[in-house]
Write a protein that holds these residues in place. Structure first.
Motif, short mmCIF file in Angstrom:
data_model
loop_
_atom_site.label_atom_id
_atom_site.label_comp_id
_atom_site.label_asym_id
_atom_site.label_seq_id
_atom_site.Cartn_x
_atom_site.Cartn_y
_atom_site.Cartn_z
N ASP A 96 0.82 -1.21 0.00
CA ASP A 96 0.00 0.00 0.00
C ASP A 96 0.86 1.27 0.00
OD1 ASP A 96 0.94 -0.51 2.56
OD2 ASP A 96 -0.79 0.37 3.56
N LYS A 97 2.18 1.10 0.15
CA LYS A 97 3.07 2.26 0.20
C LYS A 97 4.12 2.23 -0.92
CE LYS A 97 2.91 1.98 5.28
NZ LYS A 97 2.58 0.54 5.37
N VAL A 98 4.41 1.05 -1.46
CA VAL A 98 5.51 0.88 -2.41
C VAL A 98 4.99 0.25 -3.69
CG1 VAL A 98 7.77 -0.18 -2.77
CG2 VAL A 98 7.13 0.57 -0.49
N GLU A 99 5.43 0.77 -4.84
CA GLU A 99 5.01 0.23 -6.13
C GLU A 99 5.56 -1.18 -6.34
OE1 GLU A 99 2.94 1.63 -8.26
OE2 GLU A 99 2.69 3.35 -6.91
N TRP A 100 4.82 -1.97 -7.16
CA TRP A 100 5.20 -3.36 -7.38
C TRP A 100 6.61 -3.51 -7.94
CZ3 TRP A 100 4.60 -8.10 -5.97
CH2 TRP A 100 5.15 -9.12 -6.73
N ASP A 101 7.03 -2.62 -8.86
CA ASP A 101 8.34 -2.79 -9.49
C ASP A 101 9.47 -2.73 -8.46
OD1 ASP A 101 7.89 -0.09 -9.04
OD2 ASP A 101 8.89 0.57 -10.87
N LYS A 102 9.28 -1.91 -7.42
CA LYS A 102 10.29 -1.84 -6.35
C LYS A 102 10.26 -3.10 -5.49
CE LYS A 102 10.44 3.20 -6.16
NZ LYS A 102 10.23 4.40 -5.33
N ILE A 103 9.06 -3.59 -5.23
CA ILE A 103 8.92 -4.85 -4.49
C ILE A 103 9.57 -6.00 -5.26
CG2 ILE A 103 7.26 -6.59 -3.69
CD1 ILE A 103 7.20 -4.16 -1.91
N GLU A 104 9.30 -6.04 -6.57
CA GLU A 104 9.86 -7.09 -7.42
C GLU A 104 11.38 -7.04 -7.42
OE1 GLU A 104 8.68 -9.08 -11.65
OE2 GLU A 104 8.92 -6.90 -11.63
N SER A 105 11.94 -5.84 -7.49
CA SER A 105 13.40 -5.69 -7.47
C SER A 105 13.98 -6.23 -6.17
CB SER A 105 13.79 -4.22 -7.64
OG SER A 105 13.40 -3.76 -8.92
N GLU A 106 13.29 -5.96 -5.06
CA GLU A 106 13.74 -6.45 -3.75
C GLU A 106 13.71 -7.97 -3.70
OE1 GLU A 106 12.56 -6.07 1.00
OE2 GLU A 106 11.71 -4.66 -0.44
N LEU A 107 12.67 -8.57 -4.27
CA LEU A 107 12.56 -10.03 -4.28
C LEU A 107 13.61 -10.66 -5.19
CD1 LEU A 107 8.66 -10.31 -4.43
CD2 LEU A 107 10.11 -10.91 -2.49
N HIS A 108 13.87 -10.03 -6.34
CA HIS A 108 14.91 -10.52 -7.24
C HIS A 108 16.28 -10.45 -6.58
CE1 HIS A 108 12.40 -9.77 -11.14
NE2 HIS A 108 12.06 -10.87 -10.52
N ALA A 109 16.53 -9.34 -5.88
CA ALA A 109 17.82 -9.17 -5.20
C ALA A 109 18.02 -10.24 -4.12
CB ALA A 109 17.90 -7.78 -4.58
N GLY A 111 16.87 -13.30 -4.37
CA GLY A 111 17.08 -14.61 -4.97
C GLY A 111 15.90 -15.22 -5.70
N LEU A 112 14.72 -14.57 -5.68
CA LEU A 112 13.60 -15.09 -6.44
C LEU A 112 13.79 -14.79 -7.93
CD1 LEU A 112 12.30 -15.35 -3.60
CD2 LEU A 112 10.14 -14.69 -4.65
N ILE A 113 13.32 -15.70 -8.78
CA ILE A 113 13.47 -15.51 -10.22
C ILE A 113 12.18 -14.92 -10.79
CG2 ILE A 113 15.20 -17.32 -10.46
CD1 ILE A 113 13.01 -19.16 -11.49
N LYS A 114 12.24 -14.51 -12.08
CA LYS A 114 11.13 -13.79 -12.70
C LYS A 114 9.83 -14.59 -12.69
CE LYS A 114 9.84 -10.13 -15.26
NZ LYS A 114 8.43 -10.39 -15.47
N ASP A 118 6.49 -13.24 -10.97
CA ASP A 118 5.31 -13.13 -11.83
C ASP A 118 4.11 -13.86 -11.22
OD1 ASP A 118 6.62 -11.59 -13.67
OD2 ASP A 118 6.89 -13.18 -15.15
N ALA A 119 4.39 -15.03 -10.63
CA ALA A 119 3.32 -15.79 -9.98
C ALA A 119 2.76 -15.03 -8.78
CB ALA A 119 3.85 -17.16 -9.54
N LEU A 120 3.65 -14.40 -8.01
CA LEU A 120 3.21 -13.59 -6.88
C LEU A 120 2.37 -12.42 -7.36
CD1 LEU A 120 6.45 -13.50 -4.68
CD2 LEU A 120 4.33 -14.72 -4.19
N TYR A 121 2.81 -11.76 -8.43
CA TYR A 121 2.08 -10.61 -8.98
C TYR A 121 0.68 -11.05 -9.42
CZ TYR A 121 0.78 -6.70 -11.98
OH TYR A 121 0.10 -5.64 -12.55
N ASN A 122 0.60 -12.16 -10.10
CA ASN A 122 -0.68 -12.64 -10.61
C ASN A 122 -1.65 -12.94 -9.47
OD1 ASN A 122 -2.40 -13.60 -12.82
ND2 ASN A 122 -2.13 -15.61 -11.90
#
Length: 208
Positions: A96-109, A111-114, A118-122
């Protein structure tokens, strides 16, 4: 000498044990309602109704958001990343405070893969309103338990709390919650200035 289930409410000063962030006080007043010594889902019904009745009496239009921590457990099991549980909960809690692209970058950093992000986003973005009853979420024991609990809650409450809203993006970052969780927010559609910025007006959940 207590008789169980023990129910109590309390209004008074409380203190944070952690180091508060900007805008979060170390000491503040809080109203608590607790039920101890019962596993019945009627507790969730009663606590939901307390929220509804209190804010109605105060004349504040709110949305009572709810989710189930086992929905999130199930989602993590679906992508088979149990070691990332704490991080994923923390990230969902920030949506509710941070955009998804920043969250995704944190998850990639971390160790999660695309395909996993993507599954989490969906799930938590695209299907957030129906996440608790999605087939993939229900494919394991945690998801099935969450589906059963939420089904009971909604069946018993029926239409008596029209502002009770399922929110698959609700996580409540504290790691001790085990069941249904709540967060109360202002219903911005009911106020003239819908740009008003106000955080959570209440929250909680079950921890067995």
């Amino acid at each position: 000498n207590l008789a169980f289930p023990f129910k109590r409410f309390h209004i008074g000063p409380v203190w944070r044990a952690d180091r508060p962030q900007k805008g979060r006080y170390q000491e503040f007043y809080q109203c608590d309602a607790d039920i101890i010594g019962s596993t019945s889902l009627l507790n969730e019904v009663e606590l939901s109704m307390i929220y509804a009745e209190v804010f109605k009496a105060l004349g504040i239009d709110v949305l009572i958001h709810f989710n189930h921590r086992k929905v999130i457990e199930s989602l993590i099991a679906v992508i088979d990343k149990p070691g990332f549980s704490e991080l994923i909960v923390s990230c969902i809690d920030k949506l509710d405070k941070v955009e998804w692209d920043k969250i995704e970058s944190e998850l990639h950093a971390a160790g999660l893969i695309k395909s996993e992000t993507d599954a989490l986003y969906n799930s938590i973005i695209v299907k957030a309103d129906t996440l608790w009853c999605e087939e993939d979420i229900r494919a394991n024991a945690a998801g099935e338990e969450a589906h059963k609990d939420i089904s009971v809650l909604l069946k018993v409450i029926g239409s008596s709390i029209p502002n009770l809203v399922y929110n698959g993006r609700l996580a409540r970052g504290l790691n001790y919650y085990t069941g249904i969780i709540w967060e109360i927010v202002l219903d911005k559609s009911s106020v003239a200035n819908n740009n008003i910025s106000m955080g959570s007006l209440g929250g909680g959940g079950r921890y067995d």
